[in-house]
Design a protein around this motif. Structure first.
Motif, PDB file in Angstrom:
ATOM      1  N   ILE A  15       0.805  -1.221   0.000  1.00 46.65           N
ATOM      2  CA  ILE A  15       0.000   0.000   0.000  1.00 46.65           C
ATOM      3  C   ILE A  15       0.847   1.284   0.000  1.00 46.65           C
ATOM      4  O   ILE A  15       0.515   2.235  -0.727  1.00 46.65           O
ATOM      5  CB  ILE A  15      -1.011  -0.026   1.163  1.00 46.65           C
ATOM      6  CG1 ILE A  15      -2.184  -0.950   0.775  1.00 46.65           C
ATOM      7  CG2 ILE A  15      -1.524   1.374   1.496  1.00 46.65           C
ATOM      8  CD1 ILE A  15      -3.291  -1.037   1.779  1.00 46.65           C
ATOM      9  N   PRO A  16       1.938   1.386   0.761  1.00 49.48           N
ATOM     10  CA  PRO A  16       2.720   2.637   0.700  1.00 49.48           C
ATOM     11  C   PRO A  16       3.174   3.003  -0.710  1.00 49.48           C
ATOM     12  O   PRO A  16       3.072   4.168  -1.112  1.00 49.48           O
ATOM     13  CB  PRO A  16       3.913   2.345   1.629  1.00 49.48           C
ATOM     14  CG  PRO A  16       3.372   1.360   2.618  1.00 49.48           C
ATOM     15  CD  PRO A  16       2.462   0.484   1.818  1.00 49.48           C
ATOM     16  N   ASP A  18      -7.792  -1.104   6.507  1.00 56.25           N
ATOM     17  CA  ASP A  18      -8.462  -1.738   7.644  1.00 56.25           C
ATOM     18  C   ASP A  18      -9.641  -2.620   7.235  1.00 56.25           C
ATOM     19  O   ASP A  18     -10.572  -2.818   8.013  1.00 56.25           O
ATOM     20  CB  ASP A  18      -8.914  -0.685   8.652  1.00 56.25           C
ATOM     21  CG  ASP A  18      -9.910   0.307   8.071  1.00 56.25           C
ATOM     22  OD1 ASP A  18     -10.103   0.297   6.829  1.00 56.25           O
ATOM     23  OD2 ASP A  18     -10.495   1.084   8.847  1.00 56.25           O
ATOM     24  N   VAL A  19      -9.621  -3.121   6.002  1.00 59.00           N
ATOM     25  CA  VAL A  19     -10.659  -4.056   5.549  1.00 59.00           C
ATOM     26  C   VAL A  19     -10.003  -5.184   4.769  1.00 59.00           C
ATOM     27  O   VAL A  19      -8.918  -5.031   4.210  1.00 59.00           O
ATOM     28  CB  VAL A  19     -11.723  -3.368   4.657  1.00 59.00           C
ATOM     29  CG1 VAL A  19     -12.578  -2.414   5.470  1.00 59.00           C
ATOM     30  CG2 VAL A  19     -11.073  -2.659   3.485  1.00 59.00           C
ATOM     31  N   PHE A  64      -2.519  -4.269   9.504  1.00 58.61           N
ATOM     32  CA  PHE A  64      -1.171  -4.720   9.817  1.00 58.61           C
ATOM     33  C   PHE A  64      -0.197  -3.552   9.657  1.00 58.61           C
ATOM     34  O   PHE A  64      -0.422  -2.634   8.860  1.00 58.61           O
ATOM     35  CB  PHE A  64      -0.741  -5.843   8.877  1.00 58.61           C
ATOM     36  CG  PHE A  64      -1.365  -7.171   9.192  1.00 58.61           C
ATOM     37  CD1 PHE A  64      -1.075  -7.825  10.372  1.00 58.61           C
ATOM     38  CD2 PHE A  64      -2.230  -7.777   8.284  1.00 58.61           C
ATOM     39  CE1 PHE A  64      -1.638  -9.060  10.669  1.00 58.61           C
ATOM     40  CE2 PHE A  64      -2.795  -9.011   8.565  1.00 58.61           C
ATOM     41  CZ  PHE A  64      -2.496  -9.657   9.761  1.00 58.61           C
ATOM     42  N   VAL A  65       0.894  -3.612  10.422  1.00 60.96           N
ATOM     43  CA  VAL A  65       1.948  -2.600  10.306  1.00 60.96           C
ATOM     44  C   VAL A  65       3.291  -3.318  10.231  1.00 60.96           C
ATOM     45  O   VAL A  65       3.438  -4.473  10.640  1.00 60.96           O
ATOM     46  CB  VAL A  65       1.945  -1.637  11.519  1.00 60.96           C
ATOM     47  CG1 VAL A  65       0.663  -0.820  11.549  1.00 60.96           C
ATOM     48  CG2 VAL A  65       2.129  -2.403  12.828  1.00 60.96           C
ATOM     49  N   GLY A 102       5.567 -15.365   7.997  1.00 63.73           N
ATOM     50  CA  GLY A 102       4.778 -16.056   6.989  1.00 63.73           C
ATOM     51  C   GLY A 102       3.293 -15.998   7.292  1.00 63.73           C
ATOM     52  O   GLY A 102       2.471 -15.760   6.403  1.00 63.73           O
ATOM     53  N   VAL A 103       2.945 -16.196   8.547  1.00 67.83           N
ATOM     54  CA  VAL A 103       1.542 -16.104   8.969  1.00 67.83           C
ATOM     55  C   VAL A 103       1.000 -14.701   8.708  1.00 67.83           C
ATOM     56  O   VAL A 103      -0.099 -14.524   8.172  1.00 67.83           O
ATOM     57  CB  VAL A 103       1.406 -16.459  10.461  1.00 67.83           C
ATOM     58  CG1 VAL A 103      -0.013 -16.180  10.955  1.00 67.83           C
ATOM     59  CG2 VAL A 103       1.765 -17.925  10.694  1.00 67.83           C
ATOM     60  N   LYS A 104       1.793 -13.704   9.061  1.00 72.00           N
ATOM     61  CA  LYS A 104       1.363 -12.314   8.878  1.00 72.00           C
ATOM     62  C   LYS A 104       1.306 -11.940   7.397  1.00 72.00           C
ATOM     63  O   LYS A 104       0.382 -11.248   6.960  1.00 72.00           O
ATOM     64  CB  LYS A 104       2.319 -11.384   9.620  1.00 72.00           C
ATOM     65  CG  LYS A 104       1.931  -9.915   9.546  1.00 72.00           C
ATOM     66  CD  LYS A 104       2.871  -9.068  10.384  1.00 72.00           C
ATOM     67  CE  LYS A 104       2.518  -7.590  10.271  1.00 72.00           C
ATOM     68  NZ  LYS A 104       3.411  -6.749  11.090  1.00 72.00           N
TER      69      LYS A 104
END
Length: 461
Positions: free
Chosen positions: A188-189, A203-204, A261-262, A403-405
Motif C-alpha cells: 500500500i505505501p 483496515d478491511v 497490519f503494520v 509467513g503467517v502475517k
C-alpha cells in the motif's frame, strides 16, 4: 583530525560495499527465484491438453495470466480459480496473451485454456468476471496486451476481482480512479505513491465498489471470492465452500473490517532471510493428476516466499497434468532427473490414494533427505496451517510468524514450534560484517597508520 575522518570513511565505505553490495546481490537473487521464476528447462509437447467444456447458460470467469516474460502470483491465481470452479456455477478459464506455457511465482508452470482473442471469439461478449492477480509490470511492450485486454472489457457489465497486489494492475489499467481499493499491507505505501487518485484502504479485507472488488493480502482474497460467490450465486454456496476447505475466517466475508497490519520486526526477518540466507533449503513438490489446487498453492506461498527455500516441481513424466478443477500444469523435473533435495513435499489430503503410483515411484527413484505427505494426516484442516507449522520446524519461529502475517492469516489455530531465531541468516550477516571490518582494518593498517608512523619517524630525524 583528518586521519580520524579518513579512517571513519574507510570503515563506512567497507560496510557499504560488503553489507550493502552482498546484501543487494542476495536480495535480488532471492526475489528472482520467486517473482521471476521463469522456466529454463525445455518445454515438453503440450498436445492433449484439455479445456473444460463451455456451458453457454453459465456466466464465464476469466482468470488472467501474464505474458511469458513475467510470473503471475500463484496464490492470486490459484485461489480464485479453485473457489469459483468449486461452485460449478461458472465457466472458469485461465486466459493469457498466447497459449505458451506460463509461470506462476515460485516456479509452477500453467498452460492457458484460451488466449484473450480466443475467449472473446468464444463468448462474443464481455466475460462476466475477470480475475486480476498480481503481475509485475517489468517490460511495457510485453505487458501492454494484458492491460489493453483488461481495458477493453472495462464496463459495468463485467466484475473485476483483484487479489492481493493485483489491485495495482487494476489501478495501472485505470479502473480504480476515484475509487477505494484494498491491497497487500506491504504494497500500500508504494501504491499510494504511484496511484494517488485511488483511496487505498488498510483496515478491511476487501473493498467492493461498483464493478471492482479488490482484496487485501493473500488469505483475504478468499474472503473477497466468497463474498462474490455469496452475491452472485448465494450465501449458502459460499458457506458450503468455506466449510469444504475448512476456512477458519468465514466471518470476514460478511464483515471485512479488521485492525490493519503494520511493519514490525517480523518483516526485518523476511528482509534478512532474503538478503543473507545464502544456503537455501532445496525442496521438491510432487505434481500428480487430480491434485488440489489450494494444497499446491499452500506450498509455494508458505515456503518459497520466505527467503529460505527453493521449490522445484517434480512429476513422473513431463507430460501436462490436470488438477482437480481442470487446470493444466507441467513439472520442471521428472522424478528420475530431479536434483538431490533436502525435502520432498507431497501436497493434498487425498495424495495417498490419488498419487499412490507416483509416491511409490518416488520412494524407489527419488533423492531427498525427507519425504513428507504434508496434508495426509489432517485432510480436514485448512491447507495453509500444516505448511506454516512445518516451516517453523524447518527454519525458526520468526520466519514462520512473518509467513503467517504475510498471508494475512487471522486465526490462532496454528501451533508454531521451532528455533527462536534464524541462526544461519544471522551467522551469514555476522560473517559479512566481520569481512567488512577486517578489510577496513587492513586498509587502515597498511596505508593510513603506516603513513602516520612514517611521518612521525621523519619528524624525529
Amino acid at each position: 583530525m583528518k586521519k580520524v575522518l579518513l579512517r571513519l570513511a574507510v570503515y563506512l565505505l567497507s560496510l557499504v560495499v560488503f553489507v550493502g553490495g552482498l546484501g543487494f546481490l542476495g536480495y535480488s537473487h532471492t526475489q528472482k527465484e520467486f517473482y521471476n521464476a521463469l522456466r529454463e528447462e525445455a518445454v515438453p509437447s503440450l498436445e492433449g491438453v484439455t479445456i473444460p467444456p463451455h456451458d453457454p447458460a453459465k456466466p464465464t470467469v476469466a482468470v488472467v495470466l501474464g505474458d511469458s516474460s513475467i510470473t503471475t502470483e500463484d496464490f492470486d491465481f490459484l485461489i480464485p480459480y479453485t473457489l469459483l470452479s468449486m461452485t460449478e456455477a461458472y465457466n472458469v478459464y485461465a486466459v493469457a496473451p498466447d497459449k505458451d506455457l506460463k509461470a506462476l511465482s515460485g516456479g509452477l508452470d500453467v498452460v492457458p485454456h484460451y488466449t484473450y482473442a480466443e475467449l472473446d471469439a468464444l463468448l462474443g461478449k464481455d466475460p462476466d468476471v475477470i480475475v486480476v492477480p498480481f503481475m509485475p509490470i517489468i517490460a511495457e511492450a510485453t505487458y501492454a496486451p494484458t492491460r489493453e485486454w483488461i481495458q477493453k472489457h472495462a464496463n459495468s457489465d463485467t466484475t473485476f476481482l483483484s487479489i492481493c497486489g493485483g489491485s495495482g494492475n487494476l489501478a495501472d489499467a485505470g479502473l480504480l480512479k476515484g475509487k477505494s481499493a484494498a491491497s497487500h499491507w506491504q504494497a500500500i505505501p508504494s501504491l499510494r505513491v504511484f496511484y494517488p487518485d485511488t483511496t487505498w484502504v488498510e483496515d478491511v479485507r476487501y473493498v467492493h465498489e461498483g464493478n471492482t472488488l479488490t482484496s487485501s493480502g493473500q488469505t483475504a482474497g478468499i474472503d473477497a471470492v466468497l463474498h462474490l460467490i455469496s452475491q452472485q450465486v448465494g450465501e449458502p454456496t459460499a458457506a458450503s465452500i468455506a466449510k469444504q476447505i475448512s476456512y477458519p475466517n468465514y466471518e470476514f466475508v460478511a464483515n471485512p473490517k479488521v485492525e490493519p497490519f503494520v511493519l514490525d520486526y517480523k518483516f526485518s526477518t523476511y528482509i534478512l532471510n532474503s538478503t543473507f540466507r545464502w544456503q537455501k533449503k532445496q525442496m521438491g513438490v510432487l505434481l500428480y493428476d487430480g491434485m488440489e489446487e489450494l494444497a499446491l498453492s499452500s506450498i509455494f506461498d508458505s515456503y518459497a516466499d520466505t527467503g529460505t527455500t527453493r521449490v522445484r516441481t517434480i512429476s513422473r513424466t513431463m507430460t501436462p497434468l490436470t488438477t482437480k478443477h481442470h487446470l493444466n500444469i507441467v513439472a520442471r523435473h521428472t522424478i528420475e532427473n530431479a536434483p538431490q533435495l533436502d525435502k520432498m513435499i507431497i501436497p493434498g489430503g487425498d495424495a495417498p490414494s490419488l498419487a499412490h503410483d507416483d509416491i511409490k515411484f518416488w520412494n524407489e527413484k527419488g533423492k531427498a533427505d525427507v519425504t513428507l505427505l504434508i496434508h495426509a494426516d489432517s485432510p480436514n484442516r485448512y491447507v495453509f496451517e500444516a505448511p506454516l507449522e512445518d516451516l517453523a520446524k524447518q527454519e525458526d519461529l520468526l520466519t514462520a510468524r512473518h509467513g503467517v502475517k504475510r498471508l494475512e492469516y487471522r486465526f490462532d489455530n496454528i501451533k508454531l514450534e521451532g528455533s527462536a531465531l534464524p541462526l544461519m541468516t544471522y551467522a551469514h550477516l555476522l560473517l559479512t560484517l566481520a569481512l567488512a571490518f577486517f578489510t577496513a582494518f587492513f586498509i587502515d593498517r597498511k596505508f593510513i597508520a603506516k603513513k602516520s608512523i612514517c611521518c612521525l619517524h621523519k619528524r624525529t630525524l
